[in-house]
Design an enzyme around this catalytic site. Sequence first.
Site, short mmCIF file in Angstrom:
data_model
loop_
_atom_site.label_atom_id
_atom_site.label_comp_id
_atom_site.label_asym_id
_atom_site.label_seq_id
_atom_site.Cartn_x
_atom_site.Cartn_y
_atom_site.Cartn_z
N LYS A 202 45.40 33.20 39.49
CA LYS A 202 45.07 33.14 38.06
C LYS A 202 46.01 32.17 37.35
CE LYS A 202 43.21 37.82 37.97
NZ LYS A 202 41.86 37.96 37.46
N GLU A 236 41.33 48.47 33.44
CA GLU A 236 39.92 48.08 33.61
C GLU A 236 39.05 49.11 32.91
OE1 GLU A 236 38.98 46.23 37.71
OE2 GLU A 236 40.31 47.91 38.09
N HIS A 260 48.80 43.41 43.43
CA HIS A 260 48.78 42.63 42.18
C HIS A 260 49.99 42.93 41.28
CE1 HIS A 260 44.89 41.81 43.65
NE2 HIS A 260 44.23 42.75 43.04
N LYS A 358 41.39 52.71 36.04
CA LYS A 358 39.97 52.40 35.80
C LYS A 358 39.48 53.31 34.67
CE LYS A 358 38.98 50.53 40.30
NZ LYS A 358 38.94 49.09 40.08
#
Length: 506
Positions: A202, A236, A260, A358
């Site tokens: 990214k 998320e 990550h 999530k």
Amino acid sequence: MSNPLRDPRDRRLPKVPGPCALVVFGVTGDLARKKLIPAVYDLANRGLLPPGFVLLGFARRDWGDGDFEQIAKEAAKKGARTGWREEVWQRIAEATKFLPGSFDDDDAFDQLAAMLKDLDASHGTGGNAAFYLSIPPNAFPTVLKQMERTGMADNVQTNSWRRVVVEKPFGHDLASAIELNGLVDDVFTADDVFRIDHYLGKETVQNLLALRFANELFEPIWNSHHIDSVQITMAEDVGIGTRAGFYEGTGAARDVLQNHLLQLLALTAMDEPVQFDAAALRAEKIKVLDAVRLPKDLASYAVRGQYDQGWLAGERVNGYQAEENVAAGSTTETFAAVRLDVDTRRWAGVPFYLRTGKRLPRRVTEIGIVFKKAPHLPFSKSDTEELGANQLVVRVQPDEGVTLRFGSKVPGTTMEVRDVAMDFLYGEAFTENSPEAYERLLLDVLLGDAALFPRNEEVEASWRIIDPIEELWASGGEPELYRAGEWGPKGADEMLARDGRTWRRP
Ligand code: BG6
């Protein structure tokens, strides 16, 4: 033909890889369709693929080259970042091949080895090939053994370069990661192994390095003298969808924290690399990962949660237990938050809080650097009531950019000081759109540039951090429920409150 996506005033020469084939194992899977094939198209569209390039799919399907080409075209059209140009696809289509076979099929692998040789004569690939293992980890050993048996992984034997790309998860704990790394290293030389952690692809993550090391402004205060704490959030809004097969028994800590988030921590905390290359970057990251210390009272500083039903964007959504193929009574966590310390002179006493989940209110990833309060304020208490801590926030996604929060005088006759924000937005500062992470990483694989790929030691050091957390959770108890659409379980807030802090609301 000139490339309409390039600014004609831009004199920098883009790096284009040499001729090669990209062999994708598991080409019918989600990753290949949603990320890899669109990335191939976008690279071609940007003029970044060599003339002698072949896309070769391998899967257990009764397809011919044409069937695969059609499916790949649909995937590219659907997932492409850059505009559609039929003539670009036509060039890829002419060099698209499909080989049907299962992973234990010796004949199919013999054919593949021969095909890679022939592709040099027919398409000028120079015999070079990158093998992308977009397959379940339990299939790795079989595929790697086939490669070894046929000699197709051998640079010397094939008189070309042969590289392998391995997708996460790299094992499910330290022991399995060591075993997996051993297997890969038996077949490929270390420099030819590319482990994908797509967060490193990214732009905003790479910008963290530019921000820190290309400027004079930040580095002198990037330490425990000035920084109070660091908060890294990856939230998320989506649930697990149809991925229960993978997610059950994996959970948020293994899925995201181990890779990550620990990579983001390493990039935030590392010292300046002597130069911007793979060896120097990795050397600095590994020093940080090796210096990470878990809290003594781990049970209070490793919080796990699982989403319950709730409302998100005006829609009622199921709890985790009601998702397709989730076992009744599953204790898989969909949220994880931990406190980590980095035992170095630079970071002594600065907690790093990491969280991921999530079904949180929205999709956002950010690194928040929270500074200490000014040691003395020559203003009255009432004038500074609304002055918080200075913060530098690297917004990884969405709204890619950087925010600086600091106190400013409120217009008027009093000396009231309140927090304001200064924003840098990628979308406004640059006309060029950021490439997708997979686009960048795929290009680097073909170029043989390993700077953005974690090596074995990093993967293993990360498991050393995660294993005790997983062991603690496996020893009993269950994740705390949080309502979908909320910022995780109460335990995560309590964890920070215990340290006299609160989470940033991204
Ligand atoms: C993957 C995880 O690595 O990253 C997924 O396996 C997660 O669970 C995904 O959804 C998020 O990626 P991004 O780029 O959308 O933040």
